[in-house]
Each structure stands twice: as C-alpha cells, then as structure tokens.
Scaffold this motif. Sequence first.
Motif, short mmCIF file in Angstrom:
data_model
loop_
_atom_site.label_atom_id
_atom_site.label_comp_id
_atom_site.label_asym_id
_atom_site.label_seq_id
_atom_site.Cartn_x
_atom_site.Cartn_y
_atom_site.Cartn_z
N LEU A 271 0.81 -1.23 0.00
CA LEU A 271 0.00 0.00 0.00
C LEU A 271 0.84 1.28 0.00
O LEU A 271 0.59 2.18 -0.81
N PRO A 272 1.86 1.40 0.86
CA PRO A 272 2.66 2.64 0.81
C PRO A 272 3.31 2.87 -0.55
O PRO A 272 3.36 4.01 -1.03
N ALA A 273 3.77 1.79 -1.20
CA ALA A 273 4.41 1.95 -2.52
C ALA A 273 3.37 2.45 -3.53
O ALA A 273 3.65 3.34 -4.35
N ARG A 274 2.16 1.89 -3.48
CA ARG A 274 1.11 2.30 -4.42
C ARG A 274 0.67 3.74 -4.14
O ARG A 274 0.43 4.52 -5.07
N GLN A 275 0.56 4.07 -2.85
CA GLN A 275 0.16 5.44 -2.47
C GLN A 275 1.16 6.44 -3.02
O GLN A 275 0.80 7.47 -3.60
N ALA A 276 2.45 6.13 -2.83
CA ALA A 276 3.50 7.07 -3.23
C ALA A 276 3.53 7.25 -4.74
O ALA A 276 3.64 8.38 -5.24
N ALA A 277 3.40 6.14 -5.48
CA ALA A 277 3.45 6.22 -6.95
C ALA A 277 2.26 7.04 -7.46
O ALA A 277 2.41 7.91 -8.33
N LEU A 278 1.10 6.75 -6.91
CA LEU A 278 -0.12 7.46 -7.35
C LEU A 278 -0.01 8.96 -7.04
O LEU A 278 -0.32 9.82 -7.88
N ALA A 279 0.47 9.26 -5.83
CA ALA A 279 0.55 10.66 -5.41
C ALA A 279 1.53 11.44 -6.30
O ALA A 279 1.29 12.59 -6.63
N THR A 281 2.34 10.77 -9.51
CA THR A 281 1.71 10.97 -10.83
C THR A 281 0.63 12.05 -10.74
O THR A 281 0.49 12.89 -11.63
N ARG A 282 -0.12 12.04 -9.64
CA ARG A 282 -1.19 13.04 -9.44
C ARG A 282 -0.60 14.44 -9.32
O ARG A 282 -1.09 15.39 -9.92
N ARG A 283 0.50 14.54 -8.56
CA ARG A 283 1.17 15.85 -8.40
C ARG A 283 1.65 16.39 -9.75
O ARG A 283 1.51 17.56 -10.05
N GLU A 284 2.23 15.47 -10.56
CA GLU A 284 2.74 15.89 -11.87
C GLU A 284 1.60 16.40 -12.76
O GLU A 284 1.76 17.39 -13.48
#
Length: 360
Positions: A271-279, A281-284
Amino acid sequence: MAAAAARLLPEMAYAQRAAVKLSDLPADMVWLNANEFPAGPTPAVLASMQQALPTSNRYHYQEFQQIYGAIAHSEDLQPEQIITGCGSSEVLHTSVDAFTSPTRPLISVTPAYEGPIETARALGRPVILTKLREDYTADVRTLAQEADKAHGGLIYLCNPNNPTSAMTTAKDVDWLVRNLPSNTMLLVDEAYIHFGESPELESALPYVRQGKEVIVARTFSKIYGMAGLRVGFAAARPGIIERLAPLRMNVIPIVSARAVVTALGERSTVLPARQAALARTRRELCAWLEERSVKFIRPHANFIMIDCGRDAHEFISGMPRLGVAPGRPFPPLTNMLRVTIGTDAEMAKFRDVFWKVYKA
Ligand SMILES: Cc1ncc(COP(=O)(O)O)c(C=O)c1O
C-alpha cells in the motif's frame, strides 16, 4: 422479487452510464473512466487465487470466520464489527435498505457517488441532496439540519468524495458525528481514503470502535487493484451489523476471499508503494494543469475533476475516439471532466489527447 429487482437496478443503470458508447473501441484505449487502480493483484495474491480454483466446487463456509477475522483485525476491529459484500456496492446498498424508510430519507450532497442514491430511489425512499460549498466540500451542518428537519435519516458522506475528489476534514466529520440528530445514521464511504495525503483527512473507523451511529464502507476495488474480484466491507458496531446481515446476498466467492487475505498480509509494503506512486503521478498532472492555467478541484483520491472552461460533453464524447476514455458527465458540474489517475504512460497520453480537444 420486486425488492430484489429494485436492489439490482441501480447497479445496472450505473454500469450502463459508465460504459463508453463507441462501436470501434481503439485496442490501446487508456481507461481513465472508472477510478480503478492501474496495477492489479500482486504475484502472491494471484498465486493464492490459483490455489483456490481447483476446490471452488465447495462453498468453503467453514473458512469464513477466519476470513472475516483477517479483514476485521486489519483495521483493529472485531469480526462482529464487519460485514463483507460483493464490492462495497453491496454493503452500501444494504445500509440504505436497512436505515432508510418511506419516512426516513437518504441525505447526501450533489454530486456524490450515485450507488446509494439510486438504491434509495429504486426502493422508493426519499432522497435529499444538499449543495456543496464554494470549495466543493460537503456542508456537514446542512446535512445535519436536513436530518433534523426530516426527524432522522441516513446521511451518506463519501470521503474523499466521488466525483469531486474533495475531502471532508476530520474536524467536520467529528462535528457531524457529535451533532447527529436523533434517529440518524452516518454512512461514510471510504473507497478512496488510502489515496489522501492531507493530515486533515482521517478515517471514521475510530467512531465505529467507539460504538457510535456510524457505518464505514471500504473496498478492495481501488488501491488493492481488485475491482473485478468484487470485495468490500462495512464496519459498524455489532447491533448495526446485525441489521445489515439479513439483507446481504451471501458470502463472497472463495477465490476473492483468499485473494483478500493474502493482500492484507502484504499491505504494509504494497500500500505505501502504491500510495507514493499514485501521489507522484497526481502531483505531476496537477503541475501540468497549473502551468497551463487549467483549473481543477484539488484532488485527494485517485482521480481529479478538471474544469474544462466549457461543457465537458465535448471532451467526454471526443476523447475516446482519440484513445482515452474519461469519466461520464456529473451534473450539476457540467463543465467538469473526471479523470482517473493511471500510469505515467497513460497520463502522458491523457495530456496529449486532452490538450488537443482543449485547444480545438
Ligand atoms: C465512492 C465509491 N463507493 C463505492 C464504489 C463501489 O465500488 P465497489 O463495489 O467496487 O467496491 C465506488 C465505485 O467506483 C465508488 O466510487
């Protein structure tokens, strides 16, 4: 029969509206229309499903206490404080069925996730939809006032909200729990809670542990990447769960149940890895929109509401032909386009196609 049909109808209507109506779908279509997670089950989860398949001639009823235990303990709850369903859709539907009546309305905001609203309508229960505030957040005081006026009801609060991706702060949720009028239940849908980064966003599960009039709905369809496996659960005090239990269909499929138990076992790393990747991409994507002065609602989930500056229909109908499927219309926010956050490659294609239509 009629009641069962009423329960099925909203799901079918919803699926139909979500479907992209295009006869020749591009083979490489980027699907950003249903807020799914771009990665699926992990190899360990896949292996557990493969193991379950040969014995799927059995119901496996005797295993379910252990399965419910695993889900409950993952959130510091007791097995009697949870109930599983075919996605969180089922537990949302049963909550509406159990806690609204012809004189006890469903109260929510507009726009919100349609599932519970359409269930209430199909069951002939009154629905009261309140306006969002200027910043697109739910006005918890208005929700409480409406419940008070109706002498009770079921308040449905999706947090973060679909389709706006806006959050209700922990302070506001706390106010609502403390000020629930009598005969009122609060249903908090936390399908997207894992994607929030703000310290002001908190789960309502502590209120369940305190035995308040609160139901929390969770799903394995989003960050766990298991939408097609159809597992969700509701958490509430045992007396509430007992009211939901007779209304649910049955246990979840054993293949899905084993997948969930394995996924929970590895959630502290996955979950932390998925959260970080998503966040990231969302920031970009937010930065890209800001550079072009395109307005959007600050997102707290795995999707974003972009202000197209004109009717979003043009984008909704035009983009699929160019290989990107965005979300459906969400009145009354007619200028807004809901876009799910996908992989970096998918978002690169999104930017390209969105910009072509935006500039046209
Ligand atoms: C806010 C919200 N709740 C619940 C659901 C239902 O999802 P599922 O039945 O797959 O758990 C969705 C689906 O997109 C959703 O957006």
